[in-house]
Design a protein around this motif. Structure first.
Motif, PDB file in Angstrom:
ATOM      1  N   LEU A 218      32.335  43.561  83.163  1.00 29.06           N
ATOM      2  CA  LEU A 218      30.905  42.757  82.618  1.00 29.06           C
ATOM      3  C   LEU A 218      30.036  42.688  83.393  1.00 29.06           C
ATOM      4  O   LEU A 218      28.804  42.108  83.042  1.00 29.06           O
ATOM      5  N   SER A 219      29.779  43.742  84.216  1.00 29.08           N
ATOM      6  CA  SER A 219      28.647  43.974  85.189  1.00 29.08           C
ATOM      7  C   SER A 219      27.314  43.975  84.180  1.00 29.08           C
ATOM      8  O   SER A 219      26.194  43.849  84.728  1.00 29.08           O
ATOM      9  N   SER A 220      27.332  44.776  83.041  1.00 33.43           N
ATOM     10  CA  SER A 220      26.202  45.001  82.235  1.00 33.43           C
ATOM     11  C   SER A 220      25.926  44.023  81.239  1.00 33.43           C
ATOM     12  O   SER A 220      25.119  44.153  80.501  1.00 33.43           O
ATOM     13  N   VAL A 221      27.075  43.250  80.864  1.00 30.17           N
ATOM     14  CA  VAL A 221      26.900  42.445  79.858  1.00 30.17           C
ATOM     15  C   VAL A 221      25.944  41.142  79.821  1.00 30.17           C
ATOM     16  O   VAL A 221      25.593  40.341  80.907  1.00 30.17           O
ATOM     17  N   THR A 222      25.179  41.144  78.738  1.00 32.99           N
ATOM     18  CA  THR A 222      24.096  40.081  78.700  1.00 32.99           C
ATOM     19  C   THR A 222      24.560  39.031  77.830  1.00 32.99           C
ATOM     20  O   THR A 222      24.033  37.759  77.919  1.00 32.99           O
ATOM     21  N   ARG A 223      25.515  39.181  76.749  1.00 32.51           N
ATOM     22  CA  ARG A 223      26.122  37.981  76.141  1.00 32.51           C
ATOM     23  C   ARG A 223      27.486  38.040  75.987  1.00 32.51           C
ATOM     24  O   ARG A 223      28.255  39.062  75.783  1.00 32.51           O
ATOM     25  N   LEU A 224      27.895  36.847  76.424  1.00 33.30           N
ATOM     26  CA  LEU A 224      29.431  36.729  76.537  1.00 33.30           C
ATOM     27  C   LEU A 224      29.807  35.368  75.813  1.00 33.30           C
ATOM     28  O   LEU A 224      29.269  34.306  76.146  1.00 33.30           O
ATOM     29  N   HIS A 225      30.845  35.419  75.036  1.00 32.04           N
ATOM     30  CA  HIS A 225      31.585  34.210  74.369  1.00 32.04           C
ATOM     31  C   HIS A 225      32.865  34.128  74.804  1.00 32.04           C
ATOM     32  O   HIS A 225      33.757  35.201  74.592  1.00 32.04           O
ATOM     33  N   LEU A 226      33.522  33.027  75.130  1.00 30.48           N
ATOM     34  CA  LEU A 226      34.764  32.858  75.552  1.00 30.48           C
ATOM     35  C   LEU A 226      35.364  31.907  74.529  1.00 30.48           C
ATOM     36  O   LEU A 226      34.734  30.623  74.403  1.00 30.48           O
ATOM     37  N   ASP A 227      36.656  32.190  73.882  1.00 29.78           N
ATOM     38  CA  ASP A 227      37.186  31.095  72.793  1.00 29.78           C
ATOM     39  C   ASP A 227      38.641  31.085  73.375  1.00 29.78           C
ATOM     40  O   ASP A 227      39.259  31.989  73.024  1.00 29.78           O
ATOM     41  N   TYR A 228      39.102  29.849  73.692  1.00 26.92           N
ATOM     42  CA  TYR A 228      40.354  29.779  74.067  1.00 26.92           C
ATOM     43  C   TYR A 228      40.780  28.164  73.606  1.00 26.92           C
ATOM     44  O   TYR A 228      40.088  27.318  74.289  1.00 26.92           O
ATOM     45  N   ARG A 229      41.873  28.145  73.006  1.00 28.21           N
ATOM     46  CA  ARG A 229      42.384  26.869  72.496  1.00 28.21           C
ATOM     47  C   ARG A 229      43.784  26.443  72.798  1.00 28.21           C
ATOM     48  O   ARG A 229      44.445  25.897  72.296  1.00 28.21           O
ATOM     49  N   GLY A 230      44.477  27.306  73.628  1.00 25.25           N
ATOM     50  CA  GLY A 230      45.890  27.024  74.098  1.00 25.25           C
ATOM     51  C   GLY A 230      46.121  26.086  75.162  1.00 25.25           C
ATOM     52  O   GLY A 230      45.170  25.303  75.714  1.00 25.25           O
ATOM     53  N   HIS A 231      47.091  26.329  75.750  1.00 29.95           N
ATOM     54  CA  HIS A 231      47.631  25.371  76.847  1.00 29.95           C
ATOM     55  C   HIS A 231      47.672  25.959  78.260  1.00 29.95           C
ATOM     56  O   HIS A 231      47.959  25.407  79.433  1.00 29.95           O
ATOM     57  N   LEU A 232      46.797  27.237  78.539  1.00 33.79           N
ATOM     58  CA  LEU A 232      46.866  27.928  79.623  1.00 33.79           C
ATOM     59  C   LEU A 232      45.535  28.296  80.067  1.00 33.79           C
ATOM     60  O   LEU A 232      45.144  29.529  80.116  1.00 33.79           O
ATOM     61  N   PRO A 233      44.745  27.712  80.163  1.00 36.76           N
ATOM     62  CA  PRO A 233      43.303  27.762  80.566  1.00 36.76           C
ATOM     63  C   PRO A 233      42.992  28.408  81.771  1.00 36.76           C
ATOM     64  O   PRO A 233      43.733  28.484  82.698  1.00 36.76           O
ATOM     65  N   THR A 244      31.098  35.583  87.919  1.00 35.76           N
ATOM     66  CA  THR A 244      30.752  36.203  88.958  1.00 35.76           C
ATOM     67  C   THR A 244      30.448  37.885  89.062  1.00 35.76           C
ATOM     68  O   THR A 244      29.424  38.428  89.455  1.00 35.76           O
ATOM     69  N   ASN A 245      31.418  38.016  88.115  1.00 36.39           N
ATOM     70  CA  ASN A 245      31.438  39.846  87.721  1.00 36.39           C
ATOM     71  C   ASN A 245      30.160  39.888  86.437  1.00 36.39           C
ATOM     72  O   ASN A 245      30.440  41.177  86.097  1.00 36.39           O
ATOM     73  N   ALA A 246      29.558  39.127  86.299  1.00 37.51           N
ATOM     74  CA  ALA A 246      28.516  39.238  84.985  1.00 37.51           C
ATOM     75  C   ALA A 246      27.284  38.697  85.593  1.00 37.51           C
ATOM     76  O   ALA A 246      26.602  37.861  84.962  1.00 37.51           O
ATOM     77  N   PRO A 247      26.564  39.565  86.549  1.00 36.23           N
ATOM     78  CA  PRO A 247      25.279  39.127  87.117  1.00 36.23           C
ATOM     79  C   PRO A 247      24.146  39.032  85.929  1.00 36.23           C
ATOM     80  O   PRO A 247      23.023  38.624  86.283  1.00 36.23           O
ATOM     81  N   SER A 248      24.348  39.969  85.064  1.00 33.03           N
ATOM     82  CA  SER A 248      23.051  40.152  84.034  1.00 33.03           C
ATOM     83  C   SER A 248      23.252  39.127  82.784  1.00 33.03           C
ATOM     84  O   SER A 248      22.541  39.181  81.916  1.00 33.03           O
ATOM     85  N   LEU A 249      24.216  38.161  82.869  1.00 35.11           N
ATOM     86  CA  LEU A 249      24.421  37.266  81.888  1.00 35.11           C
ATOM     87  C   LEU A 249      23.081  36.630  81.336  1.00 35.11           C
ATOM     88  O   LEU A 249      22.508  35.947  82.233  1.00 35.11           O
ATOM     89  N   GLU A 250      22.832  36.584  79.957  1.00 40.09           N
ATOM     90  CA  GLU A 250      21.597  35.956  79.621  1.00 40.09           C
ATOM     91  C   GLU A 250      21.831  34.816  78.504  1.00 40.09           C
ATOM     92  O   GLU A 250      21.252  33.901  78.267  1.00 40.09           O
ATOM     93  N   VAL A 270      29.521  25.971  93.372  1.00 42.29           N
ATOM     94  CA  VAL A 270      28.648  26.220  92.221  1.00 42.29           C
ATOM     95  C   VAL A 270      28.529  27.678  91.909  1.00 42.29           C
ATOM     96  O   VAL A 270      28.382  28.481  92.841  1.00 42.29           O
ATOM     97  N   ILE A 271      28.359  28.070  90.579  1.00 38.78           N
ATOM     98  CA  ILE A 271      28.425  29.359  90.169  1.00 38.78           C
ATOM     99  C   ILE A 271      27.144  29.747  89.589  1.00 38.78           C
ATOM    100  O   ILE A 271      26.453  28.988  88.615  1.00 38.78           O
ATOM    101  N   VAL A 272      26.393  30.530  90.385  1.00 42.74           N
ATOM    102  CA  VAL A 272      24.886  30.688  90.077  1.00 42.74           C
ATOM    103  C   VAL A 272      24.922  31.865  88.851  1.00 42.74           C
ATOM    104  O   VAL A 272      25.205  32.991  89.428  1.00 42.74           O
ATOM    105  N   LEU A 273      24.124  31.588  87.897  1.00 44.39           N
ATOM    106  CA  LEU A 273      23.956  32.756  86.767  1.00 44.39           C
ATOM    107  C   LEU A 273      22.393  32.936  86.816  1.00 44.39           C
ATOM    108  O   LEU A 273      21.755  32.284  85.912  1.00 44.39           O
TER     109      LEU A 273
END
Length: 458
Positions: A218-233, A244-250, A270-273
């Protein structure tokens, strides 16, 4: 008709079904191959856009059943020659139950060395399919985008782990829950995929168990979508490691229950983006909203979108918010917020230029300016009027209590005219009429807010 580089071409020609082999029986017969190819690519793009628009509108696609590239390749010998020599026409194909192996092989061959947009959806576990997938995986250097939907232990998921995709720009992984339950003491740790590298990856979507078992770099990823609806978040530590592995996230959006709930007395780092501009959250669990907002620090955040959040869900965040000096837009979709809560949001984030509630888009500063000017025009001594209303009750007083019916009627007419002249409120794409908006507005604009705005203008 549609045009390209000054050339008008009848769309009907693109869909004509004829067995003619003459290369000169249509107006485009003498066009250079390069121009002819460009016309085909534009026609294909138009049809795909129409298909996508109908899907977004939950409508069944009413266009031709066969793909554009197949139809133009069956018009005549000239068109077929041009179509087969245009590799870009054949780069988008799907492997799924019921697919045609011959068709996929033909597309793969005709695409030449062009970048590919592939979809692998629950691929049948057969030798023919595995041979096709092997060829695709060996040519992963040509992947531009891929959608992979598969079981945890499938052939596809096992073989996606080591490959390299240097030209990959967009990826979506959908991993289904495993057939078996976890054994006692077994730990499910995050499994990376595309370990060979994908330095050009910009957009990533992880659905279902892909959060656990299909994590691309994810180091170069600028757009990230996470979708989870189960019982093991994800645990908080896993969530932090992922971001933390996605420093370029916009652009970051969450749907469902992606991160486990944590007791309020648990201290989180705190996670800084640093580059995040847009954050969207949708969840059936109310604690997720403040949990994410208190966990993710985004000093450059410009747009915050909350879907399904209810009045009390933001209390922990609003009681201890961090500074968002660049926040311009705040959207609530499918949410019920009291006017006092919206007022608090407006006060905490003075940089807001747009609030979206129930599909209504408006600039709160402009609304307050118009209302305060109107009260002054009425000669109502606004500061005295507002302060007197505040002194009579602990609750902020609304316009409905501050003004009599005649004054409210006059204000409504004035605001409606301003809508036309200054575009203070956008109701074009809303389900609301102006009258309904004004009824809601009377509850949003309170004496407490109006007093601060009036004081600024004095």
């Amino acid at each position: 008709m549609f045009a390209t580089k000054g050339i008008l071409v009848p769309v009907q020609l693109m869909e004509r079904d004829t067995s003619s082999t003459s290369p000169f029986d249509c107006p485009v017969g003498n066009l250079p191959v390069e121009v002819h190819s460009t016309i085909f690519l534009i026609g294909q793009a138009i049809e795909r856009l129409e298909r996508e628009m109908e899907i977004l509108d939950d409508e069944e696609f009413t266009g031709p059943s066969s793909p554009f590239e197949v139809r133009v390749s069956h018009v005549n010998a000239r068109w077929r020659s041009v179509a087969l020599s245009t590799g870009q026409l054949w780069t988008d194909f799907v492997v799924q139950p019921g697919y045609s192996s011959e068709s996929v092989k033909a597309y793969f061959s005709r695409s030449k060395q062009c970048l590919l947009d592939i979809q692998l959806r629950n691929c049948p576990e057969t030798s023919i399919t595995n041979n096709i997938l092997s060829a695709l995986f060996q040519d992963s250097i040509r992947w531009r985008s891929c959608i992979i939907e598969a079981g945890l232990d499938s052939w596809t998921m096992n073989h996606i782990v080591p490959i390299a995709a240097p030209n990959l720009e967009r990826v979506e992984f959908v991993v289904k829950a495993p057939d078996r339950a976890r054994r006692f003491g077994e730990v499910w740790q995050g499994r990376p995929v595309l370990n060979g590298g994908c330095p050009g990856l910009k957009e990533a979507t992880l659905r279902g168990f892909a959060l656990h078992f299909a994590r691309p770099p994810l180091s170069s990823v600028t757009r990230l979508h996470l979708d989870y609806r189960g019982h093991l978040p994800l645990s908080y530590d896993e969530f932090r490691a992922l971001l933390t592995n996605a420093p370029s996230l916009e652009n970051f959006s969450i749907n469902g229950v992606v991160i486990e709930s944590t007791p309020h007395n648990h201290t989180r780092t705190v996670i800084v983006l640093p580059k995040l501009l847009r954050l969207g959250i949708s969840s059936p669990h109310g604690q997720v909203y403040s949990g994410i907002l208190l966990t993710v620090k985004a000093p450059l955040l410009q747009s915050l979108i909350l879907e399904g959040a209810q009045d009390s869900d933001l209390d922990p965040f609003l009681d201890a918010p961090y500074d968002l000096p660049h926040l311009r837009s705040f959207s609530l979709c499918g949410s019920a917020f009291a006017p006092s809560k919206l007022n608090k949001i407006y006060v905490l984030f003075p940089s807001l230029e747009e609030i979206v509630v129930m599909d209504v888009v408006f600039n709160p500063s402009e609304i307050l300016r118009v209302v305060s000017e109107f009260i002054r025009d009425l000669g109502l001594a606004p500061s005295h009027l507002i302060q007197s209303t505040l002194s009579t009750s602990q609750e902020p007083q609304t316009l409905k209590l501050m003004l009599n019916p005649d004054q409210r009627s006059e204000l409504r007419e004035l605001l409606q005219q301003r809508l036309i002249d200054e575009e203070v409120v956008d109701l074009d794409n809303s389900k609301w009429s102006f009258i309904k908006f004004f009824d809601w507005l009377q509850n949003f604009v309170t004496a407490e807010i109006l007093l601060s705005v009036t004081t600024q203008h004095m």
